[in-house]
Design a protein around this motif. Structure first.
Motif, mmCIF file in Angstrom:
data_model
loop_
_atom_site.group_PDB
_atom_site.id
_atom_site.type_symbol
_atom_site.label_atom_id
_atom_site.label_comp_id
_atom_site.label_asym_id
_atom_site.label_seq_id
_atom_site.Cartn_x
_atom_site.Cartn_y
_atom_site.Cartn_z
ATOM 1 N N VAL A 171 -20.211 -12.431 11.792
ATOM 2 C CA VAL A 171 -18.646 -12.771 12.527
ATOM 3 C C VAL A 171 -17.640 -11.662 12.857
ATOM 4 O O VAL A 171 -17.165 -11.008 11.607
ATOM 5 N N LEU A 172 -17.192 -12.328 14.683
ATOM 6 C CA LEU A 172 -16.355 -10.783 14.864
ATOM 7 C C LEU A 172 -14.925 -11.529 14.505
ATOM 8 O O LEU A 172 -14.920 -12.582 14.360
ATOM 9 N N PRO A 173 -14.221 -10.404 14.453
ATOM 10 C CA PRO A 173 -12.392 -10.988 14.508
ATOM 11 C C PRO A 173 -12.024 -11.299 15.178
ATOM 12 O O PRO A 173 -12.463 -10.632 16.667
ATOM 13 N N PRO A 174 -10.743 -11.087 15.493
ATOM 14 C CA PRO A 174 -10.472 -12.151 16.816
ATOM 15 C C PRO A 174 -9.432 -10.764 17.744
ATOM 16 O O PRO A 174 -9.472 -10.163 17.284
ATOM 17 N N PRO A 175 -10.322 -10.907 19.247
ATOM 18 C CA PRO A 175 -9.950 -9.888 19.888
ATOM 19 C C PRO A 175 -8.426 -9.795 19.874
ATOM 20 O O PRO A 175 -7.652 -10.069 19.915
ATOM 21 N N MET A 176 -8.878 -8.490 20.105
ATOM 22 C CA MET A 176 -7.243 -8.033 20.323
ATOM 23 C C MET A 176 -6.523 -7.687 21.693
ATOM 24 O O MET A 176 -7.546 -7.479 22.624
ATOM 25 N N VAL A 177 -5.778 -8.762 22.083
ATOM 26 C CA VAL A 177 -5.866 -9.616 23.862
ATOM 27 C C VAL A 177 -4.937 -9.359 23.594
ATOM 28 O O VAL A 177 -3.368 -9.279 23.513
ATOM 29 N N PRO A 178 -4.460 -7.948 25.520
ATOM 30 C CA PRO A 178 -3.550 -7.653 25.648
ATOM 31 C C PRO A 178 -1.890 -8.750 26.189
ATOM 32 O O PRO A 178 -2.147 -10.219 26.428
ATOM 33 N N ALA A 179 -0.604 -8.131 25.964
ATOM 34 C CA ALA A 179 0.705 -9.443 25.521
ATOM 35 C C ALA A 179 0.302 -10.441 27.407
ATOM 36 O O ALA A 179 0.390 -11.570 27.291
#
Length: 204
Positions: A171-179
Motif C-alpha cells: 500500500v503506497l503513501p499518497p504521492p508528493m505532487v508539485p504545487a
C-alpha cells in the motif's frame, strides 16, 4: 525502471495517463494530438522521462487500437509486444495499470488477457531469465480485490504451470505532487465522452 500505459487510437489521455501527463507538462496529450504515436494494436512508443519529477526512466506506450474494436486478442498482442520490447531493451521490471480499464471489460477478464500476452512473450523472448518483476497498480479498492483474487486463481491454472510466481502487496503513501500540478488538478476539468458512429454497408 519503466512505466507502461495502454493507449487507444484517437483518445485523449485519461486516468493514469492523465496523471502522468500532468507530471510531463502535457507531453502525452501533445504526442496524441500530433499523431506522434498512432495507437495501432501492438505499436510501441518509448518516451524518456528526462528531468521530469518521475522515478521511472522510461514511459512506454502500447497501442490498443480503436476503442470500439477492442478485443481480448488485441489486449494479448499489446501485452506480448510490450514485454518483448522491454526484454530487448534490457528493462527487467516495470509498473503498469490494467490496459483498457474503461472499455467495459471486467477487471478479471482484462487481467487474464494481459497475463496471457505477458507470459507468451516471456516464454519466447526471455531465454536468459533476466526479467524480474511486473508491478500492477490500482487505486480503486474494489477493483484491486477483484484483480488480486483473479491473480490467485490464475496462479493455479494451466496458464502459469511452468512459471514461478511470487506475490508481494504494497500500500503506497499518497504521492508528493508539485504545487503547479496540484493547482492544475484543482481547476475544473471535464472528462471527454466519446460517441462512436460507424456506417456499414448492407447486403443490397
Amino acid at each position: 525502471r519503466a512505466i507502461a500505459l495502454g493507449i487507444f487510437q484517437g483518445v485523449a489521455p485519461a486516468g493514469a495517463a492523465s496523471a502522468l501527463d500532468a507530471r510531463l507538462d502535457g507531453a502525452i496529450e501533445e504526442m496524441t494530438r500530433r499523431r506522434m504515436f498512432n495507437g495501432e494494436v501492438g505499436e510501441i512508443f518509448m518516451l524518456p522521462t528526462g528531468r521530469h519529477p518521475l522515478s521511472a526512466e522510461i514511459i512506454s506506450f502500447v497501442g490498443l487500437g480503436p476503442f470500439d474494436r477492442f478485443t481480448d486478442q488485441a489486449l494479448q498482442v499489446a501485452a506480448e509486444n510490450l514485454i518483448r520490447t522491454f526484454i530487448r531493451a534490457r528493462v527487467e521490471e516495470f509498473s503498469t495499470v490494467l490496459f483498457g480499464g474503461g472499455s467495459g471489460s471486467s477487471p478479471a477478464n482484462g487481467l487474464r488477457n494481459l497475463l496471457i500476452g505477458f507470459l507468451r512473450g516471456l516464454r519466447d523472448a526471455d531465454r536468459d531469465h533476466q526479467f524480474r518483476r511486473i508491478v500492477l497498480c490500482e487505486n480503486d479498492p474494489g477493483r484491486f480485490t477483484q484483480l488480486k483474487e483473479e491473480l490467485f486463481r490464475l496462479s493455479s491454472t494451466v496458464l502459469t504451470e511452468d512459471v514461478e510466481i511470487t506475490f508481494d502487496e504494497v500500500v503506497l503513501p499518497p504521492p508528493m505532487v508539485p504545487a503547479e500540478t496540484r493547482r492544475a488538478r484543482a481547476a475544473p476539468r471535464t472528462q471527454p465522452v466519446y460517441l462512436i458512429v460507424r456506417r456499414e454497408r448492407g447486403g443490397e
